[in-house]
Scaffold this motif. Structure first.
Motif, PDB file in Angstrom:
ATOM      1  N   LYS A  83      46.368   1.197  12.108  1.00 53.65           N
ATOM      2  CA  LYS A  83      46.730   2.425  12.825  1.00 53.65           C
ATOM      3  C   LYS A  83      46.146   3.607  12.052  1.00 53.65           C
ATOM      4  N   ILE A  84      45.998   4.738  12.738  1.00 54.39           N
ATOM      5  CA  ILE A  84      45.361   5.890  12.076  1.00 54.39           C
ATOM      6  C   ILE A  84      46.168   6.335  10.848  1.00 54.39           C
ATOM      7  N   ASN A  85      47.493   6.250  10.920  1.00 55.69           N
ATOM      8  CA  ASN A  85      48.320   6.657   9.774  1.00 55.69           C
ATOM      9  C   ASN A  85      48.098   5.745   8.573  1.00 55.69           C
ATOM     10  N   GLU A  86      47.858   4.477   8.873  1.00 54.32           N
ATOM     11  CA  GLU A  86      47.606   3.541   7.775  1.00 54.32           C
ATOM     12  C   GLU A  86      46.247   3.842   7.119  1.00 54.32           C
ATOM     13  N   ILE A  87      45.283   4.247   7.950  1.00 51.98           N
ATOM     14  CA  ILE A  87      43.974   4.599   7.370  1.00 51.98           C
ATOM     15  C   ILE A  87      44.120   5.880   6.534  1.00 51.98           C
ATOM     16  N   LYS A  88      44.995   6.787   7.011  1.00 46.90           N
ATOM     17  CA  LYS A  88      45.238   8.025   6.232  1.00 46.90           C
ATOM     18  C   LYS A  88      45.821   7.674   4.865  1.00 46.90           C
ATOM     19  N   GLU A  89      46.789   6.760   4.872  1.00 50.52           N
ATOM     20  CA  GLU A  89      47.398   6.336   3.597  1.00 50.52           C
ATOM     21  C   GLU A  89      46.347   5.712   2.679  1.00 50.52           C
ATOM     22  N   GLU A 119      40.342  10.090  10.342  1.00 47.36           N
ATOM     23  CA  GLU A 119      40.021  10.366  11.745  1.00 47.36           C
ATOM     24  C   GLU A 119      38.564  10.000  12.041  1.00 47.36           C
ATOM     25  N   GLN A 120      37.687  10.271  11.093  1.00 49.06           N
ATOM     26  CA  GLN A 120      36.264   9.925  11.299  1.00 49.06           C
ATOM     27  C   GLN A 120      36.092   8.406  11.428  1.00 49.06           C
ATOM     28  N   ASN A 141      47.203 -16.651  16.490  1.00 47.44           N
ATOM     29  CA  ASN A 141      47.375 -15.343  17.115  1.00 47.44           C
ATOM     30  C   ASN A 141      46.084 -14.545  17.024  1.00 47.44           C
ATOM     31  N   LEU A 142      45.861 -13.687  17.991  1.00 44.08           N
ATOM     32  CA  LEU A 142      44.740 -12.744  17.883  1.00 44.08           C
ATOM     33  C   LEU A 142      45.234 -11.491  17.166  1.00 44.08           C
ATOM     34  N   THR A 143      44.355 -10.874  16.400  1.00 43.22           N
ATOM     35  CA  THR A 143      44.713  -9.629  15.714  1.00 43.22           C
ATOM     36  C   THR A 143      44.593  -8.468  16.712  1.00 43.22           C
ATOM     37  N   ALA A 144      45.134  -7.302  16.323  1.00 40.54           N
ATOM     38  CA  ALA A 144      45.007  -6.120  17.187  1.00 40.54           C
ATOM     39  C   ALA A 144      43.527  -5.797  17.404  1.00 40.54           C
ATOM     40  N   GLY A 145      42.732  -5.936  16.351  1.00 39.06           N
ATOM     41  CA  GLY A 145      41.300  -5.660  16.449  1.00 39.06           C
ATOM     42  C   GLY A 145      40.631  -6.574  17.470  1.00 39.06           C
ATOM     43  N   GLU A 146      41.056  -7.813  17.518  1.00 40.77           N
ATOM     44  CA  GLU A 146      40.465  -8.753  18.471  1.00 40.77           C
ATOM     45  C   GLU A 146      40.933  -8.463  19.904  1.00 40.77           C
ATOM     46  N   LEU A 147      42.138  -7.932  20.047  1.00 43.11           N
ATOM     47  CA  LEU A 147      42.591  -7.517  21.382  1.00 43.11           C
ATOM     48  C   LEU A 147      41.728  -6.347  21.853  1.00 43.11           C
ATOM     49  N   LEU A 148      41.496  -5.405  20.946  1.00 44.19           N
ATOM     50  CA  LEU A 148      40.704  -4.219  21.299  1.00 44.19           C
ATOM     51  C   LEU A 148      39.244  -4.581  21.566  1.00 44.19           C
ATOM     52  N   ASN A 149      38.708  -5.511  20.778  1.00 43.00           N
ATOM     53  CA  ASN A 149      37.300  -5.895  20.964  1.00 43.00           C
ATOM     54  C   ASN A 149      37.028  -6.439  22.366  1.00 43.00           C
ATOM     55  N   GLN A 150      38.009  -7.091  22.953  1.00 44.49           N
ATOM     56  CA  GLN A 150      37.820  -7.624  24.310  1.00 44.49           C
ATOM     57  C   GLN A 150      37.528  -6.472  25.275  1.00 44.49           C
ATOM     58  N   ARG A 173      50.838  -3.202  17.612  1.00 44.38           N
ATOM     59  CA  ARG A 173      49.779  -2.483  16.895  1.00 44.38           C
ATOM     60  C   ARG A 173      48.656  -2.090  17.879  1.00 44.38           C
ATOM     61  N   PHE A 174      48.310  -3.012  18.760  1.00 41.72           N
ATOM     62  CA  PHE A 174      47.298  -2.775  19.796  1.00 41.72           C
ATOM     63  C   PHE A 174      47.712  -1.585  20.679  1.00 41.72           C
ATOM     64  N   PHE A 175      49.003  -1.562  21.096  1.00 40.78           N
ATOM     65  CA  PHE A 175      49.494  -0.452  21.935  1.00 40.78           C
ATOM     66  C   PHE A 175      49.307   0.877  21.215  1.00 40.78           C
ATOM     67  N   ASP A 176      49.686   0.893  19.955  1.00 35.45           N
ATOM     68  CA  ASP A 176      49.620   2.125  19.176  1.00 35.45           C
ATOM     69  C   ASP A 176      48.178   2.640  19.079  1.00 35.45           C
ATOM     70  N   ILE A 177      47.256   1.724  18.825  1.00 39.66           N
ATOM     71  CA  ILE A 177      45.852   2.146  18.613  1.00 39.66           C
ATOM     72  C   ILE A 177      45.193   2.544  19.942  1.00 39.66           C
ATOM     73  N   ILE A 178      45.434   1.748  20.983  1.00 41.45           N
ATOM     74  CA  ILE A 178      44.728   1.990  22.244  1.00 41.45           C
ATOM     75  C   ILE A 178      45.177   3.290  22.921  1.00 41.45           C
ATOM     76  N   ASN A 179      46.412   3.671  22.617  1.00 42.16           N
ATOM     77  CA  ASN A 179      46.994   4.850  23.236  1.00 42.16           C
ATOM     78  C   ASN A 179      46.679   6.137  22.450  1.00 42.16           C
TER      79      ASN A 179
END
Ligand code: SF4
Length: 343
Positions: A7-13, A26-27, A127-136, A168-174
């Motif tokens: 998630k973006i907050n995790e990347i900020k951390e 953000e970049q 299980n698929l990761t959030a990244g793999e859900l988004l990649n689809q 996690r997928f919901f959070d990122i995609i939204n």
């Protein structure tokens, strides 16, 4: 670690830990989720030394389009994706009047064992990761040069059996710094994992919850869906009513019509009794036969008559439009036929 599942907050951390400015997060997030960036080396917006630091412990998971099937009957396109570890999953793009919809997989295989479903025949692989859900989504959009507006979690896998990654997928995609798809345009389909429904209700996110019902009788439902042995209809309906009251969202019941199994008069009456007073909607799906499940689908007039009877009981009911039936059918069939042919 997988950067595209963060998630973006995790990347900020992470940036803080690395002694970097917060705006770098953000970049990085935009690079992955708005520009489909898949290689940290190409993240030219950030300094070379930060790219180097990231590459030490992080990567962007990727997948390849392995096969693509385009329907000649309508604009449905099915993709088989090859994952980094050699597993295969599938997604389906459908065109509707309101735009493009994508049906994605949430697991490789599934452990729920529904008798009519090809996805479960090999059990759950992972299980698929959030990244793999988004990649689809990202790959389908890129390949077809389209923007997808609706997402349905109804491919292979039980989303509530992988809620951590799905959430996690919901959070990122939204996220507005990412792909920014409204949660209202997302449907999660479950076979009825009751604890997962309460967990989802507690998150209070405005997605549509869709339940595979397939029979209004415990015994019959358990024959079709083993999950019904663990969670009886009374318990399931209680969880659904709670979900609907808590979120104000209408529940969708998916009902696969199987000839002489669940298309009888008493099925209609019992469905009407169970759903009385509930904010809900029924979606009828004439069975898409698979060779492992030796049952037929009712004739078209039988489907229409089932719909009419439910409507007479005041239950909003639609029949799912069949799409892409010439390029193989329901969830998991493509993946499974590929596995069989390559054994
Ligand atoms: S229908 Fe869904 S929950 Fe049931 S086995 Fe297939 S993928 Fe799993």
């Amino acid at each position: 670690m997988e950067l595209n599942s963060m998630k973006i907050n995790e990347i900020k951390e992470l940036m803080e830990e690395l002694g970097e400015k917060a705006y770098r997060a953000e970049q990085i997030f935009r690079f992955i989720h708005q520009h489909n960036g898949r290689d940290i080396a190409e993240l030219k917006q950030i300094p070379l030394d930060l790219r180097g630091k990231l590459k030490e412990n992080y990567f962007i998971s990727d997948m390849k389009i392995f096969k693509k099937f385009s329907s000649e009957q309508d604009s449905t396109v099915k993709f088989l994706y090859l994952l980094d570890d050699g597993n295969i999953i599938e997604s389906v793009v459908m065109k509707y009047e309101h735009g493009y919809s994508l049906c994605i997989s949430t697991q490789v295989g599934c452990r729920m064992g529904c008798s009519f479903c090809a996805s479960t025949k090999e059990g759950l692989v992972r299980n698929l990761t959030a990244g793999e859900l988004l990649n689809q989504l990202y790959l389908a959009e890129e390949d077809l040069n389209i923007r997808i507006s609706n997402i349905v979690l109804m491919g292979s896998g039980e989303p509530l059996d992988n809620l951590c990654n799905v959430d996690r997928f919901f959070d990122i995609i939204n996220h507005d710094k990412g792909r920014n798809i409204s949660l209202r345009n997302i449907t999660l389909s479950t076979c009825g994992v009751v604890p997962g429904i309460y967990e989802l209700a507690a998150k209070d996110i405005p997605i549509t919850l869709s339940i595979s019902l397939h029979s209004p009788f415990d015994e019959k439902r358990a024959e079709i869906m083993p999950i019904a042995k663990r969670y009886k209809l009374g318990e399931l309906l209680k969880a659904l009513k709670y979900y609907s009251e808590k979120t104000g969202r209408r529940i969708t019941f998916e009902y696969t019509l199987i000839e002489n199994e669940n298309d009888r008069e008493e099925d209609v009456r019992e469905m009407a009794r169970l759903m009385k007073g509930m904010l809900c909607h029924v979606n009828l799906i004439p069975l898409n036969p698979i060779k492992e499940y030796n049952k037929g689908r009712p004739e078209k007039k039988g489907v229409l008559s089932f719909q009419r009877k439910l409507l007479e009981f005041g239950i909003p009911t639609t029949i799912r439009r069949e799409m892409g039936s010439d390029i193989s059918a329901s969830c998991g069939q493509l993946r499974r036929s590929f596995i069989e042919h390559n054994k």
